[in-house]
Design a protein around this motif. Structure first.
Motif: not given
Length: 282
Positions: A161-165, A176-180, A185-188, A221-222
């Motif tokens: 998901a487009p995460n916000t943490f 850890l696989v992050c799908t953009a 960004s999935p990286l929060g 992703t940023t």
């Protein structure tokens, strides 16, 4: 889990439903003891029965709060292992991880057949996600918000998901696989610092890896400062997939700790772009 100090009045509950039907989290009859259900700071939810079919747990209320979640097949019957799912039946239902002063935990069992958490996750302080299953992924498809996130253990975790943490994203072991997606960004948060590296348990597949995949050529992703190394031999950053896209390092420091190394391995047409200066140290 051994060695943990739980907040006062925390209770441990174990899920007892093993079949293919969907059952509600907030029904006491689905848990042992059946005096209630996990929904308080520090509560432990063990969703680890010896399953006889796909196990689906429906939150069925706006917010469920726990300190520790252990999920996956117990593996008693080694010939029949089934995936587990946590889902919602209304928009906005959220799983909150809050273990008081002690960081919260999400643990996938070694006998898991691949599990899915398909609800938004809110981190009150910090959350460590661990998988002991090298060949079965734990997928988190809901938006992750709140505090810092750590990935540990041998297994693979997928966040889509487009995460916000906000805070630190740390990969201490496994992938850890992050799908953009096309946006978000999935990286929060874009300022989040990333740490890749951990202690070496002597297992080759444990190599800490942050793998970023893109769904379209417009995916981005940023993230902020990137630190790699630690006492482990190396950390891996693998941005991208065949569709291209760009991963942006916008922090001022790309830090190489003494005793470790960072391997950056872009996939096919993907770019790793630097928005500010890069400073190597260590």
């Amino acid at each position: 889990m051994a060695g943990l100090t739980l907040p006062s009045l925390a209770t441990t509950y174990s899920w007892i439903k093993t079949g293919t039907s969907s059952n509600n989290w907030n029904a006491a009859a689905n848990w042992s003891p059946n005096t209630g259900f996990p929904n308080a700071v520090g509560d432990v939810a063990n969703i680890t029965p010896d399953a006889t079919g796909y196990v689906t747990n429906v939150l069925n209320q706006a917010t469920i709060t726990i300190g520790i979640l252990n999920i996956g097949d117990s593996g008693i019957d080694v010939n029949a292992r089934y995936p587990f799912r946590i889902v919602s039946n209304a928009t906005g239902q959220t799983l909150v991880f809050d273990n008081g002063a002690t960081g919260a935990q999400l643990n996938q069992t070694a006998a898991s057949s691949g599990n899915l958490i398909a609800v938004p996750v809110q981190i009150a302080n910090a959350l460590t996600i661990s998988s002991a299953t090298p060949d079965r992924s734990l997928t988190m498809s809901g938006v992750i918000s709140g505090g810092s996130l750590t990935k540990s253990g041998l297994g693979e975790i997928l966040i889509t998901a487009p995460n916000t943490f906000e805070g630190v994203l740390s990969v201490q072991g496994g992938r850890l696989v992050c799908t953009a997606q096309a946006s978000g960004s999935p990286l929060g948060a874009a300022t989040n610092s990333i740490i890749i590296g951990g202690s070496n348990p002597g297992v080759a597949s444990y190599t800490p890896t942050l793998f970023i995949t893109n769904t379209t050529s417009a995916s981005t992703t940023t993230f902020g400062d990137l630190t790699a190394g630690g006492s482990f031999n190396s950390g891996y950053l693998a941005p991208g997939a065949s569709v291209g896209g760009t991963s942006y390092l916008q922090g001022e420091d790309l830090i190489h700790d003494a005793g470790g190394k960072l391997v950056i391995s872009p996939i096919n047409a993907t770019n790793l772009a630097v928005r500010e200066r890069v400073q190597f140290s260590g």
